[in-house]
Design a protein around this motif. Structure first.
Motif, PDB file in Angstrom:
ATOM      1  N   GLU A 240       0.841  -1.208   0.000  1.00 45.99           N
ATOM      2  CA  GLU A 240       0.000   0.000   0.000  1.00 45.99           C
ATOM      3  C   GLU A 240       0.872   1.254   0.000  1.00 45.99           C
ATOM      4  OE1 GLU A 240      -4.036  -1.122   2.525  1.00 45.99           O
ATOM      5  OE2 GLU A 240      -2.369  -0.247   3.596  1.00 45.99           O
ATOM      6  N   ASN A 241       1.865   1.262   0.891  1.00 47.88           N
ATOM      7  CA  ASN A 241       2.712   2.459   1.006  1.00 47.88           C
ATOM      8  C   ASN A 241       3.471   2.745  -0.277  1.00 47.88           C
ATOM      9  OD1 ASN A 241       1.819   2.588   3.585  1.00 47.88           O
ATOM     10  ND2 ASN A 241       3.672   1.751   4.520  1.00 47.88           N
ATOM     11  N   VAL A 242       4.046   1.675  -0.855  1.00 47.33           N
ATOM     12  CA  VAL A 242       4.847   1.840  -2.074  1.00 47.33           C
ATOM     13  C   VAL A 242       3.958   2.363  -3.208  1.00 47.33           C
ATOM     14  CG1 VAL A 242       6.036   0.526  -3.881  1.00 47.33           C
ATOM     15  CG2 VAL A 242       6.657   0.195  -1.486  1.00 47.33           C
ATOM     16  N   LEU A 243       2.772   1.784  -3.354  1.00 45.68           N
ATOM     17  CA  LEU A 243       1.903   2.180  -4.464  1.00 45.68           C
ATOM     18  C   LEU A 243       1.397   3.611  -4.279  1.00 45.68           C
ATOM     19  CD1 LEU A 243      -0.152  -1.079  -5.000  1.00 45.68           C
ATOM     20  CD2 LEU A 243       1.623  -0.140  -6.480  1.00 45.68           C
ATOM     21  N   GLU A 244       1.066   3.960  -3.047  1.00 42.09           N
ATOM     22  CA  GLU A 244       0.559   5.323  -2.833  1.00 42.09           C
ATOM     23  C   GLU A 244       1.657   6.332  -3.172  1.00 42.09           C
ATOM     24  OE1 GLU A 244      -1.192   5.989   1.006  1.00 42.09           O
ATOM     25  OE2 GLU A 244      -2.178   7.817   0.319  1.00 42.09           O
ATOM     26  N   ARG A 245       2.901   5.980  -2.734  1.00 40.77           N
ATOM     27  CA  ARG A 245       4.031   6.869  -3.027  1.00 40.77           C
ATOM     28  C   ARG A 245       4.260   6.943  -4.539  1.00 40.77           C
ATOM     29  NH1 ARG A 245       7.175   4.827   0.993  1.00 40.77           N
ATOM     30  NH2 ARG A 245       8.408   3.499  -0.364  1.00 40.77           N
ATOM     31  N   ALA A 246       4.240   5.768  -5.194  1.00 40.54           N
ATOM     32  CA  ALA A 246       4.519   5.709  -6.640  1.00 40.54           C
ATOM     33  C   ALA A 246       3.468   6.497  -7.415  1.00 40.54           C
ATOM     34  CB  ALA A 246       4.548   4.255  -7.098  1.00 40.54           C
ATOM     35  N   LEU A 247       2.248   6.480  -6.907  1.00 37.66           N
ATOM     36  CA  LEU A 247       1.174   7.197  -7.601  1.00 37.66           C
ATOM     37  C   LEU A 247       1.366   8.703  -7.425  1.00 37.66           C
ATOM     38  CD1 LEU A 247      -1.643   6.738  -8.995  1.00 37.66           C
ATOM     39  CD2 LEU A 247      -2.633   7.102  -6.745  1.00 37.66           C
ATOM     40  N   ILE A 248       1.715   9.092  -6.201  1.00 34.14           N
ATOM     41  CA  ILE A 248       1.834  10.527  -5.919  1.00 34.14           C
ATOM     42  C   ILE A 248       3.020  11.144  -6.664  1.00 34.14           C
ATOM     43  CG2 ILE A 248       2.273  12.214  -4.051  1.00 34.14           C
ATOM     44  CD1 ILE A 248       0.620  10.333  -2.237  1.00 34.14           C
ATOM     45  N   ILE A 249       4.138  10.376  -6.754  1.00 35.19           N
ATOM     46  CA  ILE A 249       5.308  10.969  -7.425  1.00 35.19           C
ATOM     47  C   ILE A 249       5.348  10.635  -8.912  1.00 35.19           C
ATOM     48  CG2 ILE A 249       6.728  11.088  -5.326  1.00 35.19           C
ATOM     49  CD1 ILE A 249       8.126   8.580  -6.143  1.00 35.19           C
ATOM     50  N   SER A 250       4.286  10.040  -9.403  1.00 35.00           N
ATOM     51  CA  SER A 250       4.231   9.715 -10.831  1.00 35.00           C
ATOM     52  C   SER A 250       4.461  10.984 -11.668  1.00 35.00           C
ATOM     53  CB  SER A 250       2.852   9.111 -11.124  1.00 35.00           C
ATOM     54  OG  SER A 250       2.503   9.371 -12.452  1.00 35.00           O
ATOM     55  N   PRO A 251       5.423  10.939 -12.607  1.00 36.56           N
ATOM     56  CA  PRO A 251       5.794  12.180 -13.303  1.00 36.56           C
ATOM     57  C   PRO A 251       4.674  12.745 -14.174  1.00 36.56           C
ATOM     58  CG  PRO A 251       6.977  10.288 -14.211  1.00 36.56           C
ATOM     59  CD  PRO A 251       6.213   9.788 -13.033  1.00 36.56           C
ATOM     60  N   ASP A 252       3.895  11.877 -14.818  1.00 36.46           N
ATOM     61  CA  ASP A 252       2.906  12.420 -15.747  1.00 36.46           C
ATOM     62  C   ASP A 252       1.480  11.968 -15.431  1.00 36.46           C
ATOM     63  OD1 ASP A 252       3.104   9.805 -16.279  1.00 36.46           O
ATOM     64  OD2 ASP A 252       3.908  10.002 -18.307  1.00 36.46           O
TER      65      ASP A 252
END
Ligand SMILES: Nc1ncnc2c1ncn2[C@@H]1O[C@H](COP(=O)(O)OP(=O)(O)OP(=O)(O)O)[C@@H](O)[C@H]1O
Length: 512
Positions: free
Chosen positions: A421-433
C-alpha cells in the motif's frame, strides 16, 4: 522520653533527613520519609497516606511502625483521629489519651497508641491528597520545633504526592486520548466498510483456503488466534470474522496489547472506579465492558506482560472480572479474537508466554500467508489499491506496465500488504505524468532488479531454474560486450564481478 528530649532540634539529623530524601522519589521517597520522621521525632510510628474520597478511606503509601514497615494498610476514616485532619483539613494533635477520645478506632489499641499528630497533604489549590501522621505510646507535647519539623515534611510529602497525581492524571489523559484515537480509527473503518474497502482480496490458493476457514469459523463463538507476519492483514481478518458473525451489529473493540501504558493495563482491560488509584479521576469502563455483546480483538497479544496474561487467563476461565478499586464482579458476553506476528508456540517453549493462556487463545488458529506466497495476488491487490488511492486523491489511474508487474513480483515484500500500500501510494503521488507509476523510485533501494522472466505463481525458483537464469544472464552480458571479459567495457565490469571470478563462473557452467 519527654517531648523536650526528642531530637527535633538536632541540625545534623535534620540535614541528613533532608539530604536523604532529596535523591528519592515515589515509593522510595515515602518509605524514607516515614522512617526518618519516626526516628527523628522518637515516636513509635509514622505513616503517609493517599485519600480515596469515593470510599472515604485512606491508603498508606508507607507506614513505619516499631522499626519495620507495615504493608497494605488501608482504613475507613470514620471515628479515627485522621477524620478531622481530612474533613476539616487542619493539623490535629492529640497529646495523650487518644484511645479514650477515639474509642471507635479499632487500630489504636492494637498499636498501643497514646498520642497522635496528623496533618493533611494538599495540592497547590488546597485539594486534599492524603495525610501525614505520627503516633506514639507516650504523650506528645506540641513543641514549636516538633511542629515546624512536622510541617516541613508535610510540605515535602504534599509536593511529591501532587507530582505523582499529576503524572497519573497525565497517563489517564493519554489513555483517554488513545481510546479516542481508537474510536476515530473505528469510524474510519466504518467508512472503509461503507466504501467496500474491507474486502479480503486474493485468489491465490493459500488465500482461498484461508478465506474458506474464516467463513466456517466466523459464525461460531469460537476464540480465533490469527497469526501472520506484520502487515499481512490480520486485523482485516479479525474484523471480517466479526462482520460475518451474529455479533456484527455489536461493537468490535480492538486493544493493542503492545501499546498500553504500564500501570494502566488492568484498568484498560477491566475499567476502574473513581478514586480507585491516584489519578483515577472518574469511573471508566474497560475494553471488556465496551465489547459486551460484540467482539474483543487482542492485537499483538504476544506483547502482553506476564501479570496481565495471568489476569486475562483468570477472566477467560471464570467468565467474570472486577473493575480496579471495585468490589462488584461483572460478567460480559464477549467473543475473543487474538492476533500476533510472533511465534507464540516458541514463546511458550521459552517461557515468555503462558502455556495455559495460549491453549485458551489457540482454539482455532488462522494463519494469514505472507504476500510473497500469494503469487499473482500481488498484481490483483496492486490494481485494487491503486484504484483506491487514485479515487482518494483525485488522481488519474495509471495502468501497470509489464515492467511494473515484474518489479512488483520480484520484490520480496517484507512488510507485506501494508508495504505494498505504502509503495503504491508513493509511486502514484510521485508519478511524473499521472499515467506512469514511479515504481522504481518508490520501491526501497535494496529491492532486487526485476527478473527477466515470468516466474510461475511467485518468485520461488528451483536450483535448476536459477542456474538457467544465471546462464542466460551471463550470455546476455557477454553478447553485450562482444565477448570481452576484462577492461572497462568488459562483461565483468558490467556484472560487477572480478574478471577472474567471471572466468571461473563461465567455465563452471560451460560457457568457456
Ligand atoms: N487481502 C487483502 N485485501 C485487501 N487489503 C488488504 C489485504 N490484506 C491486508 N490489506 C490491507 O493492508 C493493510 C494492513 O493490514 P492489517 O492492518 O490488517 O495487517 P496486520 O497483519 O494486522 O498488521 P500488523 O501486524 O502490523 O498489525 C490494511 O490497510 C489492510 O486493509
Amino acid at each position: 522520653m519527654p517531648a523536650t528530649d526528642r531530637p527535633v532540634l538536632d541540625q545534623r539529623l535534620l540535614d541528613a533527613l533532608v539530604h536523604g530524601l532529596a535523591g528519592s522519589s515515589g515509593q522510595a521517597f515515602f518509605e524514607q520519609l516515614v522512617r526518618q520522621l519516626a526516628l527523628m521525632l522518637g515516636v513509635k510510628g509514622a505513616w503517609v497516606t493517599e485519600w480515596r474520597p469515593a470510599r472515604r478511606r485512606l491508603r498508606a503509601l508507607a507506614f513505619w511502625f516499631d522499626d519495620h514497615y507495615i504493608e497494605d494498610y488501608e482504613y475507613d476514616i470514620g471515628g479515627t483521629p485522621c477524620e478531622p485532619v481530612i474533613n476539616r483539613c487542619e493539623p490535629t494533635l492529640v497529646a495523650e489519651r487518644v484511645i479514650e477520645l477515639y474509642p471507635r478506632d479499632p487500630d489504636l489499641p492494637a498499636l498501643g497508641a497514646v498520642s497522635y499528630l496528623g496533618q493533611p497533604l494538599q495540592d497547590a489549590n488546597g485539594v486534599v491528597l492524603g495525610h501525614l501522621a505520627v503516633l506514639d505510646d507516650k504523650p506528645l507535647a506540641a513543641s514549636a520545633a516538633l511542629l515546624s519539623v512536622f510541617r516541613l515534611f508535610t510540605a515535602r510529602a504534599s509536593a511529591e504526592l501532587a507530582r505523582l497525581w499529576r503524572d497519573q492524571a497525565l497517563a489517564e489523559r493519554e489513555a483517554r486520548l488513545r481510546t479516542l484515537a481508537a474510536e476515530a480509527r473505528q469510524l474510519r473503518e466504518d467508512i472503509a466498510l461503507l466504501q467496500g474497502e474491507t474486502e479480503i482480496l486474493g485468489e491465490s490458493p493459500p488465500m482461498r483456503r484461508m478465506r474458506e476457514e474464516l467463513r466456517r469459523v466466523a459464525g461460531l463463538d469460537t476464540t480465533v488466534l490469527v497469526s501472520g507476519e506484520t502487515g499481512t492483514g490480520k486485523e482485516l481478518v479479525a474484523s471480517a470474522l466479526h462482520r460475518q458473525s451474529g455479533r456484527a451489529g455489536m461493537p468490535f473493540i480492538r486493544v493493542n496489547c503492545a501499546a498500553i501504558a504500564l500501570g494502566l493495563q488492568e484498568s484498560e482491560f477491566f475499567g476502574h472506579e473513581k478514586g480507585a488509584f491516584t489519578g483515577a479521576l472518574q469511573r471508566r469502563d474497560g475494553r471488556f465492558k465496551l465489547a459486551d455483546g460484540g467482539t474483543l480483538f487482542l492485537d499483538e497479544v504476544g506483547e502482553m506482560p506476564p501479570d496481565l496474561q495471568a489476569k486475562l487467563l483468570r477472566v477467560l476461565q471464570e467468565g467474570e472480572f472486577e473493575r480496579v478499586g471495585g468490589g462488584r464482579t461483572e460478567k460480559v458476553d464477549v467473543r475473543l479474537i487474538a492476533a500476533t506476528h510472533r511465534d507464540l508456540a516458541a514463546m511458550v517453549a521459552e517461557g515468555s508466554f503462558r502455556q495455559d493462556l495460549w491453549y485458551r487463545l489457540n482454539v482455532f488458529p488462522l494463519r494469514v500467508p505472507p504476500l510473497r506466497q500469494r503469487g499473482d495476488d500481488i498484481l490483483l491487490l496492486a490494481r485494487a489499491l491503486l484504484a483506491r488511492f487514485a479515487r482518494r486523491h483525485g488522481l488519474p489511474l495509471p495502468e501497470l506496465t509489464e515492467q511494473d508487474e515484474r518489479r512488483l513480483r520480484a520484490y520480496p515484500w517484507p512488510g507485506n500488504v501494508r508495504e505494498l500500500e505504502n509503495v503504491l501510494e508513493r509511486a502514484l503521488i510521485i508519478s511524473p505524468d499521472g499515467r506512469r507509476l514511479a515504481l522504481e523510485r518508490a520501491l526501497p533501494e535494496a529491492s532486487p532488479p526485476p527478473l527477466p522472466m515470468e516466474p510461475d505463481e511467485a518468485v520461488i525458483l528451483t536450483a535448476a531454474e536459477l542456474a538457467a537464469l544465471e546462464k542466460a544472464n551471463l550470455e546476455r552480458a557477454l553478447a553485450h560486450c562482444q565477448g570481452r571479459i576484462a577492461g572497462p567495457d568488459g562483461a565483468a565490469a558490467l556484472l560487477g564481478l572480478h574478471p577472474n571470478t567471471l572466468s571461473s563462473r563461465l567455465k563452471a557452467i560451460g560457457l568457456r
